[in-house]
Design an enzyme around this catalytic site. Structure first.
Site, PDB file in Angstrom:
ATOM      1  N   THR D  40       6.046 -14.389 -16.519  1.00 44.49           N
ATOM      2  CA  THR D  40       4.630 -14.467 -16.157  1.00 44.49           C
ATOM      3  C   THR D  40       3.777 -13.631 -17.107  1.00 44.49           C
ATOM      4  OG1 THR D  40       5.231 -14.785 -13.856  1.00 44.49           O
ATOM      5  CG2 THR D  40       3.009 -13.981 -14.284  1.00 44.49           C
ATOM      6  N   HIS D  43       3.263 -15.453 -20.249  1.00 47.51           N
ATOM      7  CA  HIS D  43       2.241 -16.495 -20.099  1.00 47.51           C
ATOM      8  C   HIS D  43       0.838 -15.888 -20.209  1.00 47.51           C
ATOM      9  CE1 HIS D  43       5.499 -18.983 -19.101  1.00 47.51           C
ATOM     10  NE2 HIS D  43       5.477 -18.905 -17.797  1.00 47.51           N
TER      11      HIS D  43
END
Lengths: 353, 353, 353, 353
Positions: D40, D43
């Protein structure tokens, strides 16, 4: 005896006179008192793509839902007597594979299906393995007794495992109100569901869905993309706890997840016949959805449960409503037509040739 | 405000004028619209051995079952508004222990019980932690709303875990038809049970058990040692799938197991108050029985389920039958007398002082 | 053939020459490569009260744990071949009762036990129903293969149902370190248990319990009433998540509950032989304990799991340690003596007459 | 304090000096001893499509995996003390929604994620709600303590519910050996799995998968369409009992089902980012597959289980191997590069600025 036989690898079937069958070791011979038409039989009748690839043996007597009376015992049969009234569990399991030996006989690796892999029940007499002959209360209407098998599908869809949360006070969605969907609505009601939502396009089935106890029956063609939002809003913003996908339509598959509360569960019974596309991230992962593929009925936990539920008169009354037509088996082509044109829900066949 | 107060460590209680309570942080103040009498309240009233050892603080307002209207919010309350109708989950959990943090808040290691460990609800007003104030449909009869808490006990006894086999088509035995036993019969019926057997000695409760939906209600004093055999024979030789022991009598404890099918399950709710003797080999081991101790209700899975079940009018009608008496709270001594003499099932208290 | 026969209804047994058995329909004939002595065999040998009431047929070959090689197939056997190595599931189920047909064959209502209800395996050859002959990896030491059956008891005690919380990171108590208790400790270790507590009075078994992986082995005669408190304090004040009662002593039964965390589970395997007294309120109800009576092994989920676990070399090594003695079957009296005097854990019998 | 801040809605991030945070009511202030980089975070760093649509607030401190020491308590904190060592459950639940109140807090309808929806942990200090601060054994390596959170994902993927069949003796497939996949292999081993199959294309991860305990690691690019058949044949023709899909690749999704035994279960954790196509009939329905969407970790059942499993030295050793790089947080760009170029498995960040 007289029998409806799939005589060639093409559409239709014919009444033929064939030799009376004899029960082998561990088998019983049953005089058919009622049978009924399943979607599978329609596929075999119309000889669709599925039937062409799935059916191996022709000529073959087809049909698998029945109720009847035991009239002869093969060698070694101990648990049944001549005169017993029985229905058929139509999946014949080998009893020896990993699945069979670990309580999952309904997904036997070597299953044979009555009327698909071997001679079935659209006949005057049928042979069943003792294990597959489920003993009925003799007072049960043979037409109802015959549709215990799809009733088992419905119960198994609602309760796919022994240890799964029950339906009491829960919100339920059934997408697709064919006979199994209708039975599922009726059973969900008996099991204490709170609100039952259903989708269906056909007006006969829509009316029956309401009779079965659905609180809301939507026509997805009319409501369209807002349907999930509507159901969520009708459930205090949560969505349903349990979705049963019984239509085989990709849009209903999506709806089954979109209308689901996070952590809810989905049973998939309707065959899609080809690949379908889904947003797995939102449908399953972020939602922590649980999904259960449904095939057959648990052997024989579901049957015991069906038996117990049939003790409830309101269920028997509703089942009788689902049998929209009772025709002579000699009129099988008309029965097929009634189903294909969606005038009928379930068609019961009476042993008149 | 007016309140029924346990003023001394001995039998009885008194109406007193006490200061109006104020909601602390995370608490709400509720105007009591109805309360109801639980067996626990009777123990505190009569000041039996259990009460003597369990109750720590006197003077204390007792009573714990209530429904009411939120009239003031303490600091930090976000999920409730003035005017909301609520009932009480009477177990106040700490939220931080192993049990609380693993989905078992109902067996919190540091639980406090309303009206036992802190001031309760036999008063004009009561203070509840926000978490324990369960929001009701405002159209629900306050007397019914108050007995949602024992209804939760009944549901939890029938379904002790999320993932436990359901009641659909199963045979059930309820030993002891006090209010929770009666509610359990009503709920078992809603959940699709096949046959429901009950035991009870009191004629008022026996009649109510039938009204709730029991198929057979036996007086164990009359039927005696044959009772297990009778139930087994009424269930095709198998015994019941589920036993709920709700009487606290050692003989009923034995019956709950003797009448059970092998592999069945038993919920124990009735307190026995002292050690009891049991043939564990035959009762549990050879039978592979599963036993669930029942304490409180799952917080808040059971409450959601209760809410869903209350949507069924037939359940509300049956609950109203269980409330055999509705008296002014000012007449609490009479309510106690009605229960102790077993003339009453559930007594609802109206806020008239 | 040679066989150890219970010749009369009294203590002991005798080597006799008896006719070679023949496999009937659906049965196989097995040449015994190893057998082993279970507590049940000791009861039959000493002819205790249980044996006197339970054993119906004398003369009878006793013994039930075995491994061997299939040397002849009866009519209709399809899944086994001559030369296959097999062990025995010793519970012969009828396959037709409610339990058998709902995934609970291990508690068949009409179960027959090898060496108890019909001729057993303390012989040169034995006959087994095909269904009860579990196919082994031929490279598995016959002595280990023979004790797969009690290993199954251990696995089933740890995991009584398919859908039960696993042992990973959980604290476990085993009261009583006979062979099944020892195997349970070894398996709990393999399944990822956090801390394993055990109780045992015998020094041989105490030492083995540590070898199996128990973190603490207490002698209840020495530690006494403080034992529950000790275990609770060793588990950060919570108590164990899982208790296995494998001793059959009432004081261990109590300990199993007292040392349990609220909401934990208890498996009862040790037979108590008579009624026992328990404070059900505190042991089960306030704690919301879950209790599982353990009988046999799940047929055949447990066997598949056993097979998978036997792939782990550390388990096979530990099992070999539990077999403290390997003696010729001709010396059965000595084997009995070794067990009764508690010098042995498990005694393996080699086919030397 | 120093913090890594996402300063604009585009790639990258910057070290900034920001005001020290203060713990509010029910919160604690933690000095970060170690943090670690999750997919995450990558990202958000690369500002991919997901990040663009998901991240609402910029500037924001990002990062969510940490371990640290409590240095200040906000008002009302009762269960933690200054000096406690803690890790973060990074999902901040509202505690009041349907999911939170029914034991499914990990799928709270209003969840906020640390470092995504509010300031995170790539900083000298971080604020955590008391409920989300999980107390560690102070002797635990801070780098390991920080990756307890993805370890929780792994455990939750293996055991999605309390009442699900365990891994003991079962065959397992893990598709995709990122950090969570690697941890899942290590845990499956600890939980007694029989054979563990894995797929991975990257050589670093492939090597680590073997170290974790995978028996077979396949490169799907090399093995291709035969992979399912290979795995089925390696499992005696049955297929695996449990599949974990951790790659997010449509072909792995298909493999997870194709290699599954009928009745087996699949956990889906890898995000696919867009719709994917699947043959639901064969993948799920005929196979009666069970599917579990995996999001987060159960709060806090999984954490307790993680704690128990961390007591096993072999697990800690394996976790240390997964941390292929330990770099100063000041070198975050290099950490991102190591992950994106697939040179690293898990990168641990040390608090050097």
């Amino acid at each position: 005896m007289q029998a409806y036989v799939k005589t060639s690898r093409g559409p239709g079937g014919e009444i033929r006179t064939v030799p009376d069958p004899k029960p082998g070791a561990g088998e019983v011979l049953v005089r058919v008192r009622a049978s009924s038409v399943c979607g599978t039989d329609v596929h075999i009748w119309t000889w669709n793509e599925w039937a062409q690839s799935r059916v191996k043996h022709v000529p073959m007597i087809f049909g698998h839902e029945l109720s009847g009376e035991v009239i002869e015992l093969g060698p070694g049969v101990k648990g049944l007597s001549v005169g017993d009234h029985v229905s058929a569990e139509t999946h014949i399991a080998d009893g020896t594979c990993y699945q069979c030996r670990t309580g999952k006989m309904h997904i036997c690796q070597n299953v044979e299906v009555l009327g698909v892999d071997r001679n079935g029940v659209f006949a005057e007499y049928a042979v069943l393995p003792e294990m597959n002959a489920w003993k009925n209360d003799p007072s049960l209407d043979p037409a109802l007794a015959s549709i215990q098998e799809p009733l088992g599908n419905a119960v198994h869809s609602l309760l796919p495992e022994d240890n799964i949360e029950d339906l009491g006070g829960k919100n339920v969605l059934v997408t697709g109100c064919g006979p199994v969907g209708l039975l599922a609505i009726a059973v969900a009601r008996i099991l204490g569901a709170r609100r039952i939502f259903a989708t269906e396009v056909n007006p006969v089935r829509t009316r029956l869905a309401r009779t079965m106890g659905a609180d809301h029956v939507y026509n997805p063609l009319e409501v369209g993309a807002d349907l999930a939002r509507t159901i969520v809003s009708e459930t205090e913003g949560q969505g349903v706890d349990v979705s049963l996908e019984m239509s085989g339509h990709p849009s209903s598959l999506r709806l089954a997840f979109e209308a689901l509360t996070s952590g809810g569960r989905v049973s998939l019974l309707g065959l899609l016949d080809k690949e379908a596309s889904l947003d797995f991230d939102n449908a399953m992962i972020f939602k922590a959805a649980r999904v259960y593929g449904i095939f057959g009925r648990r052997m024989f936990s579901t049957w015991y449960q069906v038996k117990g539920l049939l003790a409830r008169p309101e269920l028997r009354t509703k089942m009788a409503e689902i049998i929209t037509h009772r025709v002579a088996i000699g009129e099988l082509p008309r029965a097929m037509e009634l189903i294909q044109s969606m005038q009928a829900a379930k068609v019961s066949l009476e042993p008149r040739w």
